[in-house]
Each structure stands twice: as structure tokens, then as C-alpha cells.
Design a protein around this motif. Sequence first.
Motif, PDB file in Angstrom:
ATOM      1  N   TYR A  17       0.847  -1.186   0.000  1.00 48.15           N
ATOM      2  CA  TYR A  17       0.000   0.000   0.000  1.00 48.15           C
ATOM      3  C   TYR A  17       0.885   1.239   0.000  1.00 48.15           C
ATOM      4  O   TYR A  17       1.715   1.426   0.886  1.00 48.15           O
ATOM      5  CB  TYR A  17      -0.942  -0.012   1.209  1.00 48.15           C
ATOM      6  N   LEU A  18       0.697   2.071  -1.007  1.00 49.54           N
ATOM      7  CA  LEU A  18       1.570   3.216  -1.228  1.00 49.54           C
ATOM      8  C   LEU A  18       1.074   4.462  -0.500  1.00 49.54           C
ATOM      9  O   LEU A  18      -0.129   4.755  -0.478  1.00 49.54           O
ATOM     10  CB  LEU A  18       1.676   3.510  -2.724  1.00 49.54           C
ATOM     11  N   HIS A  19       2.012   5.192   0.073  1.00 53.51           N
ATOM     12  CA  HIS A  19       1.716   6.479   0.684  1.00 53.51           C
ATOM     13  C   HIS A  19       1.762   7.572  -0.381  1.00 53.51           C
ATOM     14  O   HIS A  19       2.177   7.342  -1.524  1.00 53.51           O
ATOM     15  CB  HIS A  19       2.716   6.773   1.806  1.00 53.51           C
ATOM     16  N   VAL A  20       1.363   8.772   0.001  1.00 47.14           N
ATOM     17  CA  VAL A  20       1.256   9.881  -0.959  1.00 47.14           C
ATOM     18  C   VAL A  20       2.579  10.124  -1.674  1.00 47.14           C
ATOM     19  O   VAL A  20       2.621  10.261  -2.909  1.00 47.14           O
ATOM     20  CB  VAL A  20       0.793  11.167  -0.230  1.00 47.14           C
ATOM     21  N   GLU A  21       3.683  10.182  -0.911  1.00 44.69           N
ATOM     22  CA  GLU A  21       4.981  10.478  -1.520  1.00 44.69           C
ATOM     23  C   GLU A  21       5.379   9.366  -2.495  1.00 44.69           C
ATOM     24  O   GLU A  21       5.930   9.636  -3.577  1.00 44.69           O
ATOM     25  CB  GLU A  21       6.055  10.626  -0.438  1.00 44.69           C
ATOM     26  N   GLU A  22       5.102   8.118  -2.119  1.00 49.64           N
ATOM     27  CA  GLU A  22       5.451   6.991  -2.983  1.00 49.64           C
ATOM     28  C   GLU A  22       4.624   6.996  -4.261  1.00 49.64           C
ATOM     29  O   GLU A  22       5.132   6.688  -5.351  1.00 49.64           O
ATOM     30  CB  GLU A  22       5.254   5.681  -2.225  1.00 49.64           C
ATOM     31  N   ILE A  23       3.350   7.357  -4.143  1.00 45.29           N
ATOM     32  CA  ILE A  23       2.495   7.446  -5.332  1.00 45.29           C
ATOM     33  C   ILE A  23       3.044   8.496  -6.284  1.00 45.29           C
ATOM     34  O   ILE A  23       3.092   8.300  -7.506  1.00 45.29           O
ATOM     35  CB  ILE A  23       1.043   7.783  -4.933  1.00 45.29           C
ATOM     36  N   GLY A  24       3.476   9.630  -5.712  1.00 47.51           N
ATOM     37  CA  GLY A  24       4.045  10.690  -6.546  1.00 47.51           C
ATOM     38  C   GLY A  24       5.282  10.224  -7.291  1.00 47.51           C
ATOM     39  O   GLY A  24       5.445  10.504  -8.484  1.00 47.51           O
ATOM     40  N   GLU A  25       6.167   9.489  -6.591  1.00 47.81           N
ATOM     41  CA  GLU A  25       7.379   8.964  -7.237  1.00 47.81           C
ATOM     42  C   GLU A  25       7.032   7.998  -8.357  1.00 47.81           C
ATOM     43  O   GLU A  25       7.613   8.047  -9.446  1.00 47.81           O
ATOM     44  CB  GLU A  25       8.249   8.251  -6.200  1.00 47.81           C
ATOM     45  N   LEU A  26       6.090   7.105  -8.072  1.00 48.60           N
ATOM     46  CA  LEU A  26       5.721   6.111  -9.077  1.00 48.60           C
ATOM     47  C   LEU A  26       5.087   6.763 -10.294  1.00 48.60           C
ATOM     48  O   LEU A  26       5.432   6.438 -11.442  1.00 48.60           O
ATOM     49  CB  LEU A  26       4.757   5.086  -8.465  1.00 48.60           C
ATOM     50  N   LEU A  27       4.182   7.691 -10.064  1.00 40.02           N
ATOM     51  CA  LEU A  27       3.508   8.340 -11.198  1.00 40.02           C
ATOM     52  C   LEU A  27       4.480   9.164 -12.029  1.00 40.02           C
ATOM     53  O   LEU A  27       4.339   9.252 -13.256  1.00 40.02           O
ATOM     54  CB  LEU A  27       2.364   9.206 -10.694  1.00 40.02           C
ATOM     55  N   GLU A  28       5.456   9.748 -11.388  1.00 33.70           N
ATOM     56  CA  GLU A  28       6.467  10.493 -12.144  1.00 33.70           C
ATOM     57  C   GLU A  28       7.263   9.545 -13.039  1.00 33.70           C
ATOM     58  O   GLU A  28       7.553   9.865 -14.199  1.00 33.70           O
ATOM     59  CB  GLU A  28       7.397  11.226 -11.179  1.00 33.70           C
ATOM     60  N   ALA A  29       7.570   8.356 -12.497  1.00 30.22           N
ATOM     61  CA  ALA A  29       8.281   7.366 -13.312  1.00 30.22           C
ATOM     62  C   ALA A  29       7.391   6.853 -14.443  1.00 30.22           C
ATOM     63  O   ALA A  29       7.864   6.623 -15.565  1.00 30.22           O
ATOM     64  CB  ALA A  29       8.750   6.207 -12.434  1.00 30.22           C
ATOM     65  N   LEU A  30       6.114   6.684 -14.148  1.00 31.79           N
ATOM     66  CA  LEU A  30       5.182   6.186 -15.165  1.00 31.79           C
ATOM     67  C   LEU A  30       4.924   7.202 -16.269  1.00 31.79           C
ATOM     68  O   LEU A  30       4.400   6.853 -17.329  1.00 31.79           O
ATOM     69  CB  LEU A  30       3.847   5.796 -14.510  1.00 31.79           C
ATOM     70  N   ARG A  31       5.276   8.442 -16.020  1.00 31.32           N
ATOM     71  CA  ARG A  31       5.057   9.486 -17.022  1.00 31.32           C
ATOM     72  C   ARG A  31       5.769   9.153 -18.331  1.00 31.32           C
ATOM     73  O   ARG A  31       5.346   9.549 -19.406  1.00 31.32           O
ATOM     74  CB  ARG A  31       5.541  10.829 -16.469  1.00 31.32           C
ATOM     75  N   GLY A  32       6.879   8.422 -18.199  1.00 31.57           N
ATOM     76  CA  GLY A  32       7.611   8.037 -19.403  1.00 31.57           C
ATOM     77  C   GLY A  32       7.032   6.823 -20.105  1.00 31.57           C
ATOM     78  O   GLY A  32       7.501   6.447 -21.180  1.00 31.57           O
ATOM     79  N   CYS A  33       6.028   6.186 -19.508  1.00 32.70           N
ATOM     80  CA  CYS A  33       5.417   4.985 -20.106  1.00 32.70           C
ATOM     81  C   CYS A  33       4.223   5.407 -20.957  1.00 32.70           C
ATOM     82  O   CYS A  33       3.068   5.317 -20.521  1.00 32.70           O
ATOM     83  CB  CYS A  33       4.996   4.012 -19.012  1.00 32.70           C
TER      84      CYS A  33
END
Length: 506
Positions: A374-390
Amino acid sequence: MGVDIPTEMLLHISKYIPDDYLKEMLAVNRVFYDLAMNLQYGNTLIATRNVTTLNRLVRLQYPEVARRIRRLEIRLSLLKPKKGTERHTPESPSSVHTIRQSFNDALRLLRPGTKSKPLPYSSKSRDPFTAVINDLSTAFPLMTNVQELLIDSWDLPPQYDLHPFLSSAWASFGANLHTVSLCGNLEGYRVLIESNPPFAALKHLRVEFTNNLFRVDLDADRAILVETVAPFVCRLGPQLESLRVWSWMVLDLSAFFLNIGGRFERLGWLNVRTAFNKSFREDAGGLKRVLCESSKTLERVDLRLNPSGSAVDPTSEGPLGGWLLECLEDERCLAHVRALDVYPTNLPSGMDVLLMCVRRTREQLVELVVRDRYLHVEEIGELLEALRGCRGLTYLRLNVWRMNVGLFDVMAVKAPGLRRLWLSVGDAASSDPSESLENFRNEIQTRRFTEWKIEDLTIWQGGAEIDGDTMKALARGIPSVNSFWGTGHTRIEPWVQEEQKPRQKQ
């Protein structure tokens, strides 16, 4: 006066008729008859623990029925008949059945509420399980079109000789099978493999290992796993396009993977589900080898390796976390993966694993499933930033501690190509879940995600589907949504609103 409607038109019309209705329309014409019969028997389950199986076996004695089976599922357990009941061997149907007679027989067999007329029986009673096995063996030669086979024998006692049963199956459709799923203990695998199945056309293999309920002999099981099962998989390796290995047994799988690594030339999907700390106590290098040496063809990888007991002892996740990072140090690992399903661990390094996975696959990633963290707010932000390139990402499944409007604001910007979104919410934004959701619904009404093209939306909270009002509010904010929970529609069934009865989670 009859109307001669072209077959192509009838087939087109059938696409708009629900399957349940189409099954009742077999008397309309020959086209609907064939479609109804294929629906009824194309996917056939034989469960020996179920007494109704005996009635189904009678129908399978008819060539008109047996030839329609494409997928055959056989669950072998000891049959426990009702007290005072016994069954006998059905005789084979006469070979002089005409097409008209077979048609009439099928109409009678399928007509709702109609009791089937049994075939003649011999007077000699038999052990019920043996009767089912023998009747199936007799019916196998008629099942010439089976292409997918599942055999589940995890709780079958060892005293039954299955060699004639398996030989009959292989002689009939073994060479035609493209998909085989096997579930059972290692002694059962030995028996099956020694029957020499001719899997010349096999492309998809699933093996599921269970503990032996009838004996404990780990040395014998280890010998079977390494000396019988592993060579069997190796022989099939060059032709396999998918391999699924699930294990619930206590036996270590290290030697198995060390023996099968590097044998796959066409493998497109690898699915492994087991407790890492139980199944790879000795060496997980074999699994890494499969991942890396098959990387040129692997497009889908599922690694559900949650350690056993990690909820009580978080340190048990250490070996898995270290192994995942070690795998990702090899540039070949996941290099061409388009669909990834992974448990990255709940360790701090788990986010490093997840972000490395996304960066490694960003050029071609289409589906991402993050299991059980279960991801916290900061972790979600990191993941979504990485997914931006997908740019090709169309399906995302996440577990999040809290759901708020800001989450959807960020997702719409950083994952604009999503078509399917699956969220499991672990906590509410306040101590009162209903108040939290009411606030969420009020706030989401101020948003309009017209550029976001999500078509299917799934949201769970507390182990059940979230309430219908919240789903409808989201659909109003995301106009492209036309399906909830993968149903293909946005209707809210009454039981969802009134009882909050959960669907089975995938």
C-alpha cells in the motif's frame, strides 16, 4: 413458409444474443443448434466428487456431444456417493445413431427441466470413483477436438491406477493439446509423466505443486522434482510460449529452476507464485537465469513471491528484496516486458525495486500490477512520475492507503493513456469512512477529466467494492468510463448498494 437465412447472417445475429438465451434456441435451426451445443459442452467440467458428474458422463457417451468439447477440466477426488445409491457402467451408444436421432437426443438433454433418459446399465455395481474413471476412459476416444486440458488431483489417494485412464486420453487428444494445466503432488506428476504424454503441439503449461496428503517423504519428492518433472519441462521448453509455476508445498524449488533455466526459446509469459523464503531457501539463481536468458522473448512476467510469515516477521522479506535488486542489476532482466505483475516487498528498498522495474520497461510497458504494497502519498508521486515516461501504459493496478481527489488530478496528468484503473484503498481520509467518501464525492463533482480516456474503473475498500454512489460520482467526473469492476457496464446491482457483498477479487 420457411425463410432461408444465410448462415453468415445467422452467425452475425447470434453475437447479439446472450449465451443463456442462445442455449435455449437450439431447436430454431441447425446454426443455432450448433452454437448452443458448443456453448453447452465446449467447456466441460468433470468433478468426481460431484455425484452429478455421473449424469454428465452419460451424455458424453454420445459422439454428437463429445466431439464439441474444446476445454476439458477434470478434478479427481474420491467420490462419496449418497447412502444407498450406486451406479453402473453405461453401455456405449449404438453406432447407428443418425444425425436426426443425435439432434433429437441433444434437444432432450438440453431442454430445461427435462429429465435425461439414461442409457442401459449393466447389473454389476462398481466402486463409484472407478466407475467415473472407466467411463471417462471410454468416452475419451470420442473427444477428438479437445485442445485444452486441466487435471487437478491434489487430494486423490495413491491406490488408484491412472495409467489406462491417461493412456486413453493421450491416444485421443494428447497430440492436439495446446494448453495443459496440472495440479497435484509430486507422486501424481510422476505417474502422469511416466504415461508418456505426446504434447507435440503444447504451447502453454501450468504446473501447480501441492503437499502429499498421504505420505511424507521429502527425499522421494525431491528426486521426482529434479529427476522427472524438471526433465519433462526441459523437453517441452523449446516449444513453450507460457509457463506458470505455482507451489504450495514445503519442498524447495531451487534445484528445479536450476535444472530448467536456459531451455526456453519462445517463452513469452512467465508466471511464478510461491513463498520466496520457503521455495528458494538454497538458491534462487535458477529463477533469475530463466528471467534473464529468456528476456528476448519474455513480454509478460508475474512474480508473486510474497514471503510466508512476513506480516509477523518483516525481516523475512530481506532475501526477496535483495534477490529482486540483484536481478535488476542484469540489464537483460525485464528488458522487453510489456506486462508486469510484481510484489516489490514492503521494505524501504521495495520502492527502489518498483521504480527500477518501471524505468527498465518504460519504452514498451502496457500493464502494471503492484501487489500487496500500500503506497503512501509520496510513494504514489514517485511512481507516477516514473510512469510518465510509459506512453503506452493502458492498465494500472495499485494499492493506496488513501484515496482523494488530488490522486486523480495527478493520475490524469501523468498517466493520460490509461484505459483501465484498479485501486484498492486501505484507509479513509478521516476516522469516519462514510464522511470521508461523502467529502470525496462532493469534491470530485468539481472536476471534469474530459481528456482522460479511462473506460473501466475498479475500486475496492476494506475488502469489498466501494459504494455505488462514489462510483457514479467518479463516472460523472470521467465521462469516458463505461464499465465498473470489469463488468462491461456501469449499472449498480441492488446487492452492491444494499448488502455491499464483495465480488471475488482477482
